[in-house]
Design a protein around this motif. Sequence first.
Motif, PDB file in Angstrom:
ATOM      1  N   VAL A   1       0.841  -1.201   0.000  1.00 34.08           N
ATOM      2  CA  VAL A   1       0.000   0.000   0.000  1.00 34.08           C
ATOM      3  C   VAL A   1       0.877   1.252   0.000  1.00 34.08           C
ATOM      4  CG1 VAL A   1      -1.631   1.354   1.357  1.00 34.08           C
ATOM      5  CG2 VAL A   1      -2.026  -1.094   1.019  1.00 34.08           C
ATOM      6  N   ALA A   2       1.896   1.261   0.857  1.00 34.51           N
ATOM      7  CA  ALA A   2       2.763   2.442   0.952  1.00 34.51           C
ATOM      8  C   ALA A   2       3.527   2.673  -0.352  1.00 34.51           C
ATOM      9  CB  ALA A   2       3.735   2.269   2.120  1.00 34.51           C
ATOM     10  N   MET A   3       4.129   1.616  -0.914  1.00 36.07           N
ATOM     11  CA  MET A   3       4.915   1.773  -2.136  1.00 36.07           C
ATOM     12  C   MET A   3       4.052   2.204  -3.313  1.00 36.07           C
ATOM     13  SD  MET A   3       7.968  -1.080  -2.346  1.00 36.07           S
ATOM     14  CE  MET A   3       6.839  -2.433  -2.642  1.00 36.07           C
ATOM     15  N   CYS A   4       2.925   1.521  -3.483  1.00 31.03           N
ATOM     16  CA  CYS A   4       2.074   1.829  -4.632  1.00 31.03           C
ATOM     17  C   CYS A   4       1.444   3.214  -4.505  1.00 31.03           C
ATOM     18  CB  CYS A   4       0.993   0.755  -4.788  1.00 31.03           C
ATOM     19  SG  CYS A   4       1.625  -0.864  -5.288  1.00 31.03           S
ATOM     20  N   TRP A   5       1.081   3.607  -3.287  1.00 33.38           N
ATOM     21  CA  TRP A   5       0.498   4.937  -3.100  1.00 33.38           C
ATOM     22  C   TRP A   5       1.527   6.023  -3.419  1.00 33.38           C
ATOM     23  CZ3 TRP A   5      -4.046   7.152  -2.717  1.00 33.38           C
ATOM     24  CH2 TRP A   5      -4.119   8.482  -2.254  1.00 33.38           C
ATOM     25  N   ARG A   6       2.738   5.886  -2.890  1.00 35.35           N
ATOM     26  CA  ARG A   6       3.774   6.887  -3.173  1.00 35.35           C
ATOM     27  C   ARG A   6       4.094   6.939  -4.666  1.00 35.35           C
ATOM     28  NH1 ARG A   6       6.519   4.824   1.488  1.00 35.35           N
ATOM     29  NH2 ARG A   6       7.979   3.747   0.082  1.00 35.35           N
ATOM     30  N   TRP A   7       4.180   5.785  -5.275  1.00 34.33           N
ATOM     31  CA  TRP A   7       4.493   5.738  -6.701  1.00 34.33           C
ATOM     32  C   TRP A   7       3.373   6.354  -7.531  1.00 34.33           C
ATOM     33  CZ3 TRP A   7       5.259   0.616  -9.903  1.00 34.33           C
ATOM     34  CH2 TRP A   7       5.857   0.935 -11.128  1.00 34.33           C
ATOM     35  N   SER A   8       2.114   6.116  -7.130  1.00 36.65           N
ATOM     36  CA  SER A   8       0.979   6.650  -7.895  1.00 36.65           C
ATOM     37  C   SER A   8       0.970   8.176  -7.914  1.00 36.65           C
ATOM     38  CB  SER A   8      -0.338   6.124  -7.315  1.00 36.65           C
ATOM     39  OG  SER A   8      -0.603   6.697  -6.046  1.00 36.65           O
ATOM     40  N   LEU A   9       1.569   8.805  -6.898  1.00 35.79           N
ATOM     41  CA  LEU A   9       1.621  10.265  -6.860  1.00 35.79           C
ATOM     42  C   LEU A   9       2.651  10.836  -7.825  1.00 35.79           C
ATOM     43  CD1 LEU A   9       1.385  10.831  -2.993  1.00 35.79           C
ATOM     44  CD2 LEU A   9      -0.473  10.870  -4.676  1.00 35.79           C
ATOM     45  N   GLN A  10       3.509   9.974  -8.369  1.00 30.74           N
ATOM     46  CA  GLN A  10       4.585  10.416  -9.244  1.00 30.74           C
ATOM     47  C   GLN A  10       4.328  10.126 -10.717  1.00 30.74           C
ATOM     48  OE1 GLN A  10       8.041   8.386  -7.739  1.00 30.74           O
ATOM     49  NE2 GLN A  10       7.737   9.134  -5.652  1.00 30.74           N
ATOM     50  N   VAL A  11       3.263   9.389 -11.026  1.00 30.08           N
ATOM     51  CA  VAL A  11       3.015   8.977 -12.410  1.00 30.08           C
ATOM     52  C   VAL A  11       1.601   9.361 -12.809  1.00 30.08           C
ATOM     53  CG1 VAL A  11       4.674   7.085 -12.329  1.00 30.08           C
ATOM     54  CG2 VAL A  11       2.303   6.670 -11.646  1.00 30.08           C
ATOM     55  N   ARG A  12       1.302   9.162 -14.084  1.00 31.40           N
ATOM     56  CA  ARG A  12      -0.015   9.491 -14.628  1.00 31.40           C
ATOM     57  C   ARG A  12      -0.498   8.351 -15.522  1.00 31.40           C
ATOM     58  NH1 ARG A  12       0.473  12.538 -11.247  1.00 31.40           N
ATOM     59  NH2 ARG A  12       0.224  14.817 -11.170  1.00 31.40           N
ATOM     60  N   GLY A  13      -1.692   8.502 -16.023  1.00 29.01           N
ATOM     61  CA  GLY A  13      -2.224   7.570 -17.013  1.00 29.01           C
ATOM     62  C   GLY A  13      -2.607   6.220 -16.436  1.00 29.01           C
ATOM     63  N   TRP A  14      -2.461   5.198 -17.309  1.00 26.26           N
ATOM     64  CA  TRP A  14      -2.876   3.849 -16.931  1.00 26.26           C
ATOM     65  C   TRP A  14      -2.056   3.305 -15.777  1.00 26.26           C
ATOM     66  CZ3 TRP A  14      -7.376   2.424 -18.306  1.00 26.26           C
ATOM     67  CH2 TRP A  14      -7.917   2.795 -19.543  1.00 26.26           C
ATOM     68  N   LEU A  15      -0.792   3.694 -15.693  1.00 23.36           N
ATOM     69  CA  LEU A  15       0.038   3.206 -14.588  1.00 23.36           C
ATOM     70  C   LEU A  15      -0.507   3.690 -13.256  1.00 23.36           C
ATOM     71  CD1 LEU A  15       2.464   1.789 -13.435  1.00 23.36           C
ATOM     72  CD2 LEU A  15       3.863   3.789 -13.999  1.00 23.36           C
ATOM     73  N   ARG A  16      -0.885   4.950 -13.191  1.00 20.58           N
ATOM     74  CA  ARG A  16      -1.441   5.469 -11.945  1.00 20.58           C
ATOM     75  C   ARG A  16      -2.757   4.766 -11.606  1.00 20.58           C
ATOM     76  NH1 ARG A  16      -2.571  11.822 -10.331  1.00 20.58           N
ATOM     77  NH2 ARG A  16      -2.929  11.410  -8.104  1.00 20.58           N
ATOM     78  N   ALA A  17      -3.604   4.557 -12.625  1.00 24.84           N
ATOM     79  CA  ALA A  17      -4.873   3.857 -12.375  1.00 24.84           C
ATOM     80  C   ALA A  17      -4.618   2.454 -11.840  1.00 24.84           C
ATOM     81  CB  ALA A  17      -5.693   3.789 -13.665  1.00 24.84           C
ATOM     82  N   GLY A  18      -3.653   1.750 -12.443  1.00 22.79           N
ATOM     83  CA  GLY A  18      -3.335   0.407 -11.969  1.00 22.79           C
ATOM     84  C   GLY A  18      -2.826   0.399 -10.543  1.00 22.79           C
ATOM     85  N   LEU A  19      -1.973   1.360 -10.209  1.00 27.51           N
ATOM     86  CA  LEU A  19      -1.441   1.426  -8.843  1.00 27.51           C
ATOM     87  C   LEU A  19      -2.539   1.717  -7.832  1.00 27.51           C
ATOM     88  CD1 LEU A  19       1.827   3.415  -9.603  1.00 27.51           C
ATOM     89  CD2 LEU A  19       1.686   1.028  -8.869  1.00 27.51           C
ATOM     90  N   MET A  20      -3.469   2.593  -8.189  1.00 25.07           N
ATOM     91  CA  MET A  20      -4.575   2.882  -7.274  1.00 25.07           C
ATOM     92  C   MET A  20      -5.466   1.654  -7.076  1.00 25.07           C
ATOM     93  SD  MET A  20      -3.972   5.902  -6.284  1.00 25.07           S
ATOM     94  CE  MET A  20      -5.487   6.253  -5.398  1.00 25.07           C
ATOM     95  N   ILE A  21      -5.643   0.877  -8.136  1.00 23.91           N
ATOM     96  CA  ILE A  21      -6.433  -0.356  -8.010  1.00 23.91           C
ATOM     97  C   ILE A  21      -5.704  -1.357  -7.118  1.00 23.91           C
ATOM     98  CG2 ILE A  21      -7.334  -2.340  -9.291  1.00 23.91           C
ATOM     99  CD1 ILE A  21      -7.854  -0.441 -11.630  1.00 23.91           C
ATOM    100  N   ILE A  22      -4.381  -1.439  -7.268  1.00 23.18           N
ATOM    101  CA  ILE A  22      -3.601  -2.329  -6.387  1.00 23.18           C
ATOM    102  C   ILE A  22      -3.753  -1.902  -4.935  1.00 23.18           C
ATOM    103  CG2 ILE A  22      -1.267  -3.053  -5.777  1.00 23.18           C
ATOM    104  CD1 ILE A  22      -0.559  -2.861  -8.740  1.00 23.18           C
ATOM    105  N   VAL A  23      -3.699  -0.605  -4.688  1.00 24.84           N
ATOM    106  CA  VAL A  23      -3.889  -0.112  -3.319  1.00 24.84           C
ATOM    107  C   VAL A  23      -5.251  -0.543  -2.788  1.00 24.84           C
ATOM    108  CG1 VAL A  23      -4.205   1.963  -1.929  1.00 24.84           C
ATOM    109  CG2 VAL A  23      -2.309   1.839  -3.538  1.00 24.84           C
ATOM    110  N   ALA A  24      -6.297  -0.392  -3.617  1.00 27.60           N
ATOM    111  CA  ALA A  24      -7.642  -0.814  -3.187  1.00 27.60           C
ATOM    112  C   ALA A  24      -7.668  -2.305  -2.882  1.00 27.60           C
ATOM    113  CB  ALA A  24      -8.665  -0.466  -4.281  1.00 27.60           C
ATOM    114  N   GLY A  25      -7.004  -3.109  -3.745  1.00 25.48           N
ATOM    115  CA  GLY A  25      -6.967  -4.555  -3.505  1.00 25.48           C
ATOM    116  C   GLY A  25      -6.275  -4.902  -2.202  1.00 25.48           C
TER     117      GLY A  25
END
Length: 395
Positions: A162-186
């Motif tokens: 959760v911590a890694m994917c959340w921090r990373w999602s703040l640094q990227v855009r597009g489909w990668l960010r959407a995927g990271l946010m979904i991973i956080v939800a999972g």
Amino acid sequence: MNGQDYYIPAVAMSIALAVKLPALRHNWRDPLLRSVVALLTLAAAVFTFAAPPTIGAVNRWTGVPNISAPLVYCLITAFSASCLVLVVNWRGGPPEQTRRVSQRWILGYGLVIVALVVLFALGDAPVERLRDLDTHYANTPFIREMIALYLAAHNVAALVMVAMCWRWSLQVRGWLRAGLMIIVAGYLFNLSYDATKMTAVVARWAGHDLDFLSTYVAPPLASLGALVSAIGFVLPLVCQRLSDNWEIWTTYRRLGWLWQEVRIAAPAGTPSVQMAWWSAAELRVIQRESDIHDGFLHLGPYFDRHLREDAYELALAEGAGEETARAVADAAMVAAAVQARTADPEGRVIHAGEENTGDAVEGPRDLLRISHALRHSPVVQAVRQRAALSGSGLS
């Protein structure tokens, strides 16, 4: 949950794994691809061996009551490690650092797996429990520690993910960010799974009975968390691939205008390259670019640099930018050359050896712009019309 609730996700993971295996065979050195395959393999194994029918079958085949417990716990622990390793490789960075961090996670969770096996061997769990082993043996020496250890390892992995994917999602855009946010939800579902399991186990330690949390509430949370996380891992990869394919086919289509224009320059009797319908889009683009450059070579003797310079100045005068003006000038020169080649069916200019290709059209950097100008530029249309009427371009 019944066996079907476990086997359906297992089949879904197995299908995804089957899709990825051919790529691994051709590029097995890719650490990211290996991480994806490991994750899918372990996810399918977790769902398969955690299903109550499989638990009972494994216990019967081995003749050891509850042997499925450490097996499933080890698979869950290995899956947790594979998720961490995948994110580390996915995020990238210096290869040595990425490899070092991955090895640390693998070593740490490998030691946890060894400890789980040792604790089960030291403990005593003679009565088979297909669904409620965690709470039934919550106070049994060594089995208690085994349960607490696997839950703690899983919880640590979920928190780190959760911590890694959340921090990373703040640094990227597009489909990668959407995927990271979904991973956080999972993984929030996975944290809920850990919370319910641990609550039920701690309640047993305190002499209370909240077994329903472990038996009926936690398993659906785990399945949902795994499926949501899997979607998060797959979505950016699939969507990026689709996006790349769309761009490649768009390039292929946009090059079609220029390709059609220069085909006339091919010598009589030149065979046309026919690609199979299943040929990759990348190969089609390469072949189309090759055909265009071959056309430029044959049109070389008909290229008029003075016409090109006049067209360039006219495009600038009409407000075109530097790159656009160069593309319009190249397109005008190509259009006029095609008209001149059409007016010379016997190829007298070519046979006279008046080669003048040089660097008149400056390579693949301008092909798309030239193709677009051929279709849309008024300057090119004017040159084409004048060349068709008088055999010359701008004067």
